[in-house]
Structures are given as structure tokens and as C-alpha cells.
Design a protein around this motif. Sequence first.
Motif, mmCIF file in Angstrom:
data_model
loop_
_atom_site.group_PDB
_atom_site.id
_atom_site.type_symbol
_atom_site.label_atom_id
_atom_site.label_comp_id
_atom_site.label_asym_id
_atom_site.label_seq_id
_atom_site.Cartn_x
_atom_site.Cartn_y
_atom_site.Cartn_z
ATOM 1 N N VAL A 5 -55.212 -12.291 -24.551
ATOM 2 C CA VAL A 5 -55.984 -12.941 -24.046
ATOM 3 C C VAL A 5 -55.859 -14.518 -24.700
ATOM 4 C CG1 VAL A 5 -57.717 -13.597 -26.503
ATOM 5 C CG2 VAL A 5 -58.787 -14.326 -24.292
ATOM 6 N N ASP A 6 -55.649 -14.866 -22.900
ATOM 7 C CA ASP A 6 -55.123 -16.864 -23.633
ATOM 8 C C ASP A 6 -56.548 -17.803 -23.906
ATOM 9 O OD1 ASP A 6 -52.157 -15.738 -23.055
ATOM 10 O OD2 ASP A 6 -52.849 -16.049 -20.959
ATOM 11 N N VAL A 7 -55.610 -18.525 -24.569
ATOM 12 C CA VAL A 7 -56.808 -19.333 -25.284
ATOM 13 C C VAL A 7 -56.057 -21.118 -24.844
ATOM 14 C CG1 VAL A 7 -58.378 -18.204 -26.533
ATOM 15 C CG2 VAL A 7 -56.125 -18.796 -27.952
ATOM 16 N N VAL A 26 -64.692 -12.862 -36.309
ATOM 17 C CA VAL A 26 -64.043 -12.729 -34.676
ATOM 18 C C VAL A 26 -64.103 -10.968 -33.843
ATOM 19 C CG1 VAL A 26 -62.713 -13.288 -32.814
ATOM 20 C CG2 VAL A 26 -62.595 -14.434 -34.113
ATOM 21 N N VAL A 27 -63.324 -10.138 -34.817
ATOM 22 C CA VAL A 27 -63.397 -8.262 -34.718
ATOM 23 C C VAL A 27 -65.018 -8.040 -34.146
ATOM 24 C CG1 VAL A 27 -62.394 -6.092 -35.009
ATOM 25 C CG2 VAL A 27 -61.264 -8.250 -34.896
ATOM 26 N N TYR A 28 -65.312 -8.360 -35.545
ATOM 27 C CA TYR A 28 -67.249 -7.815 -35.049
ATOM 28 C C TYR A 28 -68.312 -8.387 -34.388
ATOM 29 C CZ TYR A 28 -65.422 -5.230 -40.148
ATOM 30 O OH TYR A 28 -64.927 -4.753 -40.762
ATOM 31 N N SER A 29 -67.857 -9.756 -34.409
ATOM 32 C CA SER A 29 -68.539 -10.374 -33.028
ATOM 33 C C SER A 29 -68.268 -9.947 -31.908
ATOM 34 C CB SER A 29 -68.364 -11.890 -33.489
ATOM 35 O OG SER A 29 -69.163 -12.492 -32.619
ATOM 36 N N VAL A 30 -67.140 -9.764 -31.247
ATOM 37 C CA VAL A 30 -67.079 -9.575 -30.242
ATOM 38 C C VAL A 30 -67.345 -8.460 -29.823
ATOM 39 C CG1 VAL A 30 -64.853 -9.079 -28.675
ATOM 40 C CG2 VAL A 30 -64.917 -11.004 -29.772
ATOM 41 N N ILE A 31 -66.587 -7.037 -30.626
ATOM 42 C CA ILE A 31 -67.617 -6.118 -30.632
ATOM 43 C C ILE A 31 -68.921 -6.256 -30.770
ATOM 44 C CG2 ILE A 31 -67.759 -3.368 -31.790
ATOM 45 C CD1 ILE A 31 -64.976 -3.566 -32.853
ATOM 46 N N GLY A 32 -69.566 -6.462 -31.007
ATOM 47 C CA GLY A 32 -70.342 -6.779 -31.133
ATOM 48 C C GLY A 32 -71.447 -7.142 -30.122
ATOM 49 N N ASP A 33 -71.222 -8.062 -29.116
ATOM 50 C CA ASP A 33 -71.270 -8.319 -27.683
ATOM 51 C C ASP A 33 -72.073 -7.161 -27.464
ATOM 52 O OD1 ASP A 33 -71.628 -10.901 -29.062
ATOM 53 O OD2 ASP A 33 -69.600 -11.655 -27.500
ATOM 54 N N GLN A 34 -70.752 -6.294 -26.718
ATOM 55 C CA GLN A 34 -71.738 -4.629 -26.554
ATOM 56 C C GLN A 34 -71.812 -4.067 -26.978
ATOM 57 O OE1 GLN A 34 -70.465 -5.129 -23.271
ATOM 58 N NE2 GLN A 34 -69.690 -7.783 -23.744
ATOM 59 N N ARG A 100 -66.467 -13.125 -22.025
ATOM 60 C CA ARG A 100 -66.489 -14.550 -22.569
ATOM 61 C C ARG A 100 -66.605 -15.910 -22.143
ATOM 62 N NH1 ARG A 100 -67.215 -14.276 -29.616
ATOM 63 N NH2 ARG A 100 -68.483 -13.070 -29.910
ATOM 64 N N ARG A 101 -66.423 -17.150 -22.277
ATOM 65 C CA ARG A 101 -65.983 -18.448 -21.893
ATOM 66 C C ARG A 101 -64.850 -19.377 -22.997
ATOM 67 N NH1 ARG A 101 -69.630 -21.635 -17.148
ATOM 68 N NH2 ARG A 101 -69.345 -19.783 -15.990
ATOM 69 N N GLU A 102 -65.569 -18.736 -24.247
ATOM 70 C CA GLU A 102 -65.749 -19.455 -25.692
ATOM 71 C C GLU A 102 -65.146 -18.399 -27.066
ATOM 72 O OE1 GLU A 102 -67.063 -23.574 -25.018
ATOM 73 O OE2 GLU A 102 -67.937 -21.918 -27.176
ATOM 74 N N LEU A 103 -64.399 -18.940 -27.525
ATOM 75 C CA LEU A 103 -64.204 -18.016 -29.216
ATOM 76 C C LEU A 103 -64.162 -19.205 -30.202
ATOM 77 C CD1 LEU A 103 -61.372 -15.016 -28.532
ATOM 78 C CD2 LEU A 103 -63.863 -14.960 -29.234
ATOM 79 N N LYS A 113 -59.007 -17.960 -21.195
ATOM 80 C CA LYS A 113 -58.826 -18.490 -20.364
ATOM 81 C C LYS A 113 -58.554 -17.540 -19.246
ATOM 82 C CE LYS A 113 -55.406 -21.071 -21.356
ATOM 83 N NZ LYS A 113 -53.423 -21.533 -21.578
ATOM 84 N N GLY A 114 -58.401 -16.689 -19.705
ATOM 85 C CA GLY A 114 -57.815 -15.016 -19.378
ATOM 86 C C GLY A 114 -57.217 -13.766 -20.224
#
Length: 229
Positions: A5-7, A26-34, A100-103, A113-114
Amino acid sequence: MRFYVDVAAPAGQLPWKYVHGVAHAVVYSVIGDQAPALATQLHDAGWAGSALRPVGISPPVFVGAPKKRSAYMMSPNGRIWFGSPVPALAASLLAGVTSRRELQWGPVTLAVKGAQLEPLTDPESPTVLETRTPVLVKANGDRYLLPEEDGFVAGLAANIRHKADLLRLPGDVEVEVLAAGPRRRFDVSGGIRIGATATIRLHADPRLIGALREWGLGVGNIQGFGWVK
């Protein structure tokens, strides 16, 4: 699956304690979103009856950042890699990031950014793997070993066999250290981590080598250690 992911980061520096120290959050938060239950299981118990957590991540790497001694400087051109050899975890990571738009990386908000999948490789044995971040290998007790020290090769091979067992892949492996970077020390939640980047030649099943590209070498992969270039 591996992807990046580009940031974009604000001008300034990322305090060293956050470079690796918040990667697992960060990993747990991102997985937890889904998949909140999946994230909770991974955090609390590991995976498939093992304490291992088959997820790899790199700290953000910034291009064009100003140089400053003993500081981790940021720029608008950053990149973070994620990966997992477990399809359910990889899919949740990718979906969580792309939604997400932000991390949030510790105190720093990174604009997303993508994201881009990395192409699958068809590794042959032997294969040379070079890490972007330090490889952590522990001796008996709490002492970390550097690549040139006695016990490093045996410890890394044992870690790879544990990963193979979890993934139900053949665990026969031969390890050779070709090169190593300087000793690095990081403070993270849970204590101090010590290791060095390394270039490793592996003789192993190609499926296992592919999984290590997605997971990482050594321990602490979910904290951003041992990520393979």
C-alpha cells in the motif's frame, strides 16, 4: 498473497519506538475491520492451535525523505508491505486496507494512496531470500542471535519447520547465511528486539519458500521483522 500500500506521511520523523512497535496493532486493526472475530482469535490465541501468527508486514519505507542522523524521517512517498500464506487472513488484510483512506501508525496518520498485489513467483530450490527488515532468531531463553553467531542457522531452520508444520507443508530445509547487515536494536511492546537483515539461501519445498515470502523469516513477523524483499 503479498501486496503493498502506498501512503503519504506528513513532514517530520517517526519516533523509533513506533517504527516496529505498532506494526502488530495495525495488522489487528486492519483485519478487524473486515473480520473482528478473526482478528480477536489471531491476537488472543494465534492460528490453528498454534501460537504462531501467519502474517507479515513491513514498517513504512519512505522515498525522498530528508536525511537526519539517528532519525526515521518520513515523506509523502511511503510504502508498506503486507502478506499472509493463509487465504482468509490475506483476504481480510487486503480488503481492510483498500477500504481505508488512512492508516494510523502510532502517532502518525498515513494517507492511503492505493494498494497493489505483487505477482506470484515460481520459486525453485535453492532460493535466495533477502530481508528488508532484521531477522529475529532467539537462543534458549531470551537472547537474540545475529546471523554470524553459532546457533542462528539452527534456530532459523527450526522456526521454518514450525511454520511448515502449521501450514501442512514439507518441513525439510537447509539454511545458509550469505550476507548480513549491522546489528539493530528496537524497543517494542513486550521488550527489546535485536537482529540484523540477512540474505539467506534456502533448500526447501517451493511451496514453503513461497509461504515464507508472504510471512517472513524468523520470529516477530507480525511486528514487521524478517520481511522478505
